[in-house]
Motif scaffolding. Structure first.
Motif, PDB file in Angstrom:
ATOM      1  N   LEU A 169       7.615  -5.083   6.472  1.00 10.88           N
ATOM      2  CA  LEU A 169       7.029  -3.955   7.197  1.00 10.88           C
ATOM      3  C   LEU A 169       5.693  -3.594   6.571  1.00 10.88           C
ATOM      4  O   LEU A 169       5.534  -3.645   5.350  1.00 10.88           O
ATOM      5  N   ASN A 170       4.736  -3.164   7.398  1.00 10.70           N
ATOM      6  CA  ASN A 170       3.482  -2.679   6.826  1.00 10.70           C
ATOM      7  C   ASN A 170       3.665  -1.240   6.339  1.00 10.70           C
ATOM      8  O   ASN A 170       4.742  -0.648   6.501  1.00 10.70           O
ATOM      9  N   SER A 171       2.632  -0.678   5.766  1.00 11.01           N
ATOM     10  CA  SER A 171       2.749   0.634   5.125  1.00 11.01           C
ATOM     11  C   SER A 171       3.187   1.716   6.106  1.00 11.01           C
ATOM     12  O   SER A 171       4.044   2.557   5.796  1.00 11.01           O
ATOM     13  N   LYS A 172       2.582   1.721   7.281  1.00  9.53           N
ATOM     14  CA  LYS A 172       2.917   2.748   8.266  1.00  9.53           C
ATOM     15  C   LYS A 172       4.366   2.616   8.713  1.00  9.53           C
ATOM     16  O   LYS A 172       5.079   3.621   8.888  1.00  9.53           O
ATOM     17  N   GLN A 173       4.833   1.393   8.890  1.00 11.09           N
ATOM     18  CA  GLN A 173       6.218   1.170   9.295  1.00 11.09           C
ATOM     19  C   GLN A 173       7.193   1.590   8.197  1.00 11.09           C
ATOM     20  O   GLN A 173       8.262   2.136   8.484  1.00 11.09           O
ATOM     21  N   GLN A 174       6.827   1.351   6.940  1.00  7.61           N
ATOM     22  CA  GLN A 174       7.674   1.791   5.832  1.00  7.61           C
ATOM     23  C   GLN A 174       7.768   3.315   5.797  1.00  7.61           C
ATOM     24  O   GLN A 174       8.847   3.884   5.624  1.00  7.61           O
ATOM     25  N   PHE A 175       6.632   3.978   5.976  1.00 10.01           N
ATOM     26  CA  PHE A 175       6.639   5.441   5.995  1.00 10.01           C
ATOM     27  C   PHE A 175       7.512   5.955   7.144  1.00 10.01           C
ATOM     28  O   PHE A 175       8.306   6.885   6.970  1.00 10.01           O
ATOM     29  N   ASN A 194       0.814  -1.203   0.000  1.00 11.00           N
ATOM     30  CA  ASN A 194       0.000   0.000   0.000  1.00 11.00           C
ATOM     31  C   ASN A 194       0.854   1.262   0.000  1.00 11.00           C
ATOM     32  O   ASN A 194       0.517   2.259  -0.635  1.00 11.00           O
ATOM     33  N   PHE A 195       1.979   1.237   0.745  1.00 11.74           N
ATOM     34  CA  PHE A 195       2.834   2.420   0.822  1.00 11.74           C
ATOM     35  C   PHE A 195       3.358   2.796  -0.556  1.00 11.74           C
ATOM     36  O   PHE A 195       3.382   3.963  -0.930  1.00 11.74           O
ATOM     37  N   GLU A 196       3.754   1.798  -1.310  1.00 11.87           N
ATOM     38  CA  GLU A 196       4.272   2.087  -2.647  1.00 11.87           C
ATOM     39  C   GLU A 196       3.179   2.661  -3.546  1.00 11.87           C
ATOM     40  O   GLU A 196       3.419   3.610  -4.302  1.00 11.87           O
ATOM     41  N   SER A 197       1.981   2.110  -3.474  1.00 12.49           N
ATOM     42  CA  SER A 197       0.892   2.631  -4.301  1.00 12.49           C
ATOM     43  C   SER A 197       0.548   4.057  -3.904  1.00 12.49           C
ATOM     44  O   SER A 197       0.222   4.900  -4.755  1.00 12.49           O
ATOM     45  N   GLN A 198       0.658   4.369  -2.603  1.00 10.30           N
ATOM     46  CA  GLN A 198       0.397   5.731  -2.155  1.00 10.30           C
ATOM     47  C   GLN A 198       1.473   6.696  -2.655  1.00 10.30           C
ATOM     48  O   GLN A 198       1.191   7.833  -3.027  1.00 10.30           O
ATOM     49  N   LEU A 199       2.726   6.225  -2.671  1.00  6.86           N
ATOM     50  CA  LEU A 199       3.792   7.062  -3.217  1.00  6.86           C
ATOM     51  C   LEU A 199       3.611   7.265  -4.721  1.00  6.86           C
ATOM     52  O   LEU A 199       3.884   8.346  -5.254  1.00  6.86           O
TER      53      LEU A 199
END
Length: 766
Positions: free
Chosen positions: A165-171, A69-74
């Motif tokens: 890592l989940n999205s929040k942890q990646q951020f 999800n983090f990558e898609s948000q970026l």
């Protein structure tokens, strides 16, 4: 993420700015909040003051179980930026602003970092473990990201990898990396550290090379790599003072006025409500910070005026309760202090001072004489070789980022501080540095602390002197040499330091008329508690042992280890071995006198500091008309003074006395640790008992091994304030303003969150 051929991959060039709060919103910034944002992050002012608020899209990073999800948000953020938007990525605790680097440059916004590349690769070989360092997917993703960023792997000074890592942890990991880039902080891995080692230090880079970092996220069969580069923006300095580090200045012309100031401050502190654990809620932190800021603003006005009080007391503490205890202790001590001052039976009262381990300080014999500059006696003292230690000055960059940035532009800061030795993970590495490397690091630490005092606090010395090679630090640090950085590489390679008076000791072999067939010299030096005269009486019997240094109640003998031990036995004394090979301050060093002169023959600046009285140990051996103190400075005078000091016995006791005769009274040690302060204190104690006619003196260390760097600095400034040295309190005041702004924003956010919860409003960002 759809793969892009290497040939067509272009750097992203996206500016990244850490936001003061995740609630930051250009469209709803109230005037009071706006002022706090501007105080905390001046780099946002062009954006906040823009005529038309820029279009800003907000994206919330959630705890979604979908790790991609983090990558898609970026990707969504990048697409929005390409369409002219600014994007705020945020969690409940952190916010990050993204905008095109070109737009940031046009608006004169200095980003904390830049996102240069983002590449994802799927695992090709399912039998390969994708999360192992060096795996094919990780290497390929990083290679593609570096290619997109137009960087080589050798450019990367930090490469981190994380698994699952989940999205929040990646951020959070990316946010932390930007923080480190913006604060120039290298964080060490806890598993690699011993119990007393620093957890972080300045992030050094090669001269004129920007920091480049890569971060990789490995989730199942997919690896995503990002390349970030440092921005032109720096994080705001950490405040030296806060709710756990307090300082107040109390002024008065007599005992009664100081006692009244103590009472008033105690009443103000009584208004700060504390919990049973001595902790403060945000509202009470704000009150305390306001009291401290108002106190220092008033003190600064008085210090800068002609109506300054006769006495300045400084209170330092770690909490409100501790501050009250410090006030009570000072109040109890006042009667005896003023009684000592008033005692007419004392022909020479000496130094009258009160000090506590917490840093509180009051002197009734101020030696800075801010009201009478002609009598001012502030002397900078520069220590010699061997005072540097592992992890020294590791945290100062966070409090003085602009100073470090300036030093980094001017020269090779990494080499200047010998970072590869001083900040080596093996704490014993610094202790085994060569003589040349020790000399470089010693000058470097003195240079940095000099700029800190003179540039940040506007402290200007009246005199300067150095212990041994501290004289080189003196000339390098106080604006005399045109390019002191030029000596760094010379010191590491010149035979003077590598083999003549250290290493093979070729100068000693020449003086002792040894040839290559003779055995290696077993050289050592010993500190012995003795006056110089008994040692000098024995030297004729031990021709290869020398009296190298005279320092208070001790001396240093050096030379052939066997003869030094025999001399000590004849003296009936025990010596402490230094186990360091250096023939400085011994007769064989005279073989290198001309080489030392040639080495230090450096061009001087056109505009020399005429207001400083430079004092050299070489002055003790020559008539006054030829002393550094009375000669017009030129390259020859400076080089000869260093060579003379280098090659003869160092009489540090005589040097201190000579400095006192010139007018020096307040000795501030500018360098690593506090060894010179200890020596001068011993000299002063001996003088007080045997030479009461000498003027009182006081020592102030800027650094102390085993203490927090910033605590040492604050204590030193506190002593200088009480001694009425002209200086600026603005760095303290500015830091407190930032602390207050941060408190106010947190309070506002807490209020907003509480209201939202009360009305059960769910605020979602798109």
């Amino acid at each position: 993420m759809e793969q892009t051929p290497k040939a067509s991959a272009m750097p992203l060039r996206i500016a990244l700015i850490l936001l003061p709060t995740p609630q930051f919103d250009l469209s709803t910034v109230e005037p009071s909040v706006l002022a706090n944002y501007q105080t905390l992050q001046p780099e946002l002012i062009p954006l906040l003051k823009a005529d038309a608020p820029a279009d800003m899209m907000s994206i919330t990073i959630s705890d979604d179980s979908d790790t991609n999800n983090f990558e898609s948000q970026l990707n969504a953020a990048t697409e929005a930026i390409n369409n002219g938007y600014m994007v705020k990525l945020a969690t409940a605790t952190h916010g990050l602003l993204m905008l095109p680097a070109l737009k940031a440059a046009q608006m004169r916004i200095h980003p904390h970092a830049q996102l240069a590349a983002m590449q994802q690769v799927s695992q090709v070989d399912v039998n390969e473990q994708p999360f192992q360092p060096g795996s094919h997917a990780l290497n390929q993703a990083l290679d593609q990201a570096l290619n997109q960023a137009k960087r080589n792997l050798s450019d990367v000074s930090l490469n981190e990898s994380f698994e699952a890592l989940n999205s929040k942890q990646q951020f959070t990991a990316v946010y932390s990396l930007i923080q480190r880039l913006a604060s120039r902080t290298h964080v060490r891995k806890a598993v690699e550290l011993g119990p007393k080692q620093a957890k972080s230090h300045y992030w050094f880079s090669e001269f004129h090379q920007n920091r480049v970092a890569a971060i990789n996220f490995i989730n199942g069969p997919q690896t995503t790599s990002y390349v970030l580069t440092q921005g032109s923006g720096l994080l705001a300095p950490k405040s030296m003072l806060n709710s756990q580090r307090l300082m107040f200045v109390l002024q008065g012309n007599n005992q009664q006025q100081i006692a009244a100031s103590i009472t008033l401050l105690k009443q103000q502190l009584d208004s700060v409500q504390i919990t049973g654990s001595d902790e403060l809620y945000l509202e009470q932190q704000k009150v305390l910070l306001g009291i401290m800021q108002d106190n220092l603003i008033d003190a600064a006005k008085l210090i800068e005026s002609d109506n300054s009080s006769a006495y300045h007391a400084v209170i330092q503490a770690s909490s409100v309760s501790a501050a009250k205890q410090e006030l009570a202790a000072l109040n109890d001590a006042l009667p005896s202090l003023f009684a000592e001052q008033a005692d007419s039976s004392l022909t020479s009262k000496g130094l009258i001072q009160y000090k506590t381990p917490a840093g509180s300080y009051l002197t009734l014999t101020p030696l800075g004489n801010s009201n009478d500059h002609s009598q001012a006696g502030l002397a900078f003292v520069y220590p010699g070789v061997g005072t540097v230690y592992a992890d020294m000055l590791n945290e100062l960059h966070q409090y003085f980022p602009a100073l470090y940035a300036k030093l980094e532009r001017e020269g090779d800061l990494k080499s200047m501080l010998q970072a590869e030795h001083i900040y080596h993970l093996d704490a014993k590495h610094a202790a085994n540095m060569s003589l040349g490397d020790l000399a470089i690091a010693g000058v470097g630490s003195s240079y940095l602390l000099t700029q800190l005092l003179t540039d940040e606090f506007n402290v200007k010395p009246n005199f300067a002197l150095g212990y041994s090679m501290g004289e080189a630090s003196m000339w390098a640090s106080l604006g005399v040499w045109q390019n002191p950085h030029a000596l760094i590489s010379k010191t590491q390679t010149d035979p003077l330091f590598t083999s003549a008076i250290s290493g093979k000791l070729t100068a000693v072999r020449q003086a002792w008329q040894l040839d290559d067939a003779d055995a290696e010299i077993q050289w050592n030096s010993f500190v012995v508690r003795s006056d110089a005269a008994p040692i000098e009486a024995l030297l004729e019997d031990y021709p290869h042992a020398y009296l190298a240094i005279i320092q208070g109640d001790t001396c240093v003998i050096a030379g052939c280890e066997t003869q030094c031990k025999a001399l000590l036995a004849a003296l009936g004394k025990r010596g402490i071995a230094a186990n360091r090979v250096t023939a400085m301050h011994t007769q064989p060093a005279m073989q290198e006198h001309q080489n030392v002169m040639d080495f230090y023959l450096q061009p001087l600046k056109a505009d020399l500091p005429r207001e400083i009285g430079f004092i050299s140990a070489a002055d003790l051996q020559q008539s006054q008309e030829f002393s550094v103190s009375h000669c017009a400075l030129n390259s020859q005078v400076v080089a000869k003074s260093i060579a003379d000091t280098f090659c003869q016995t160092l009489d540090f006791t005589g040097l201190v006395h000579y400095a006192q005769e010139q007018g020096a009274k307040l000795f501030v040690e500018i360098g690593a640790d506090r060894q010179n302060c200890t020596l001068i204190d011993k000299i002063a104690k001996h003088d007080g008992a045997n030479e009461p006619q000498r003027q009182p003196c006081c020592t102030v260390p800027m650094n102390a091994k085993g203490s927090q760097d910033i605590t040492s600095v604050i204590k030193a400034i506190g002593q200088l304030i009480s001694h009425q040295v002209p200086l600026s309190l603005q760095p303290f005041i500015d830091g407190l303003k930032r602390e207050q702004a941060s408190c106010q924003l947190k309070l506002a956010n807490d209020t907003t969150a509480a209201a939202s919860n009360e009305h059960h409003i769910l605020r979602e960002e798109v």
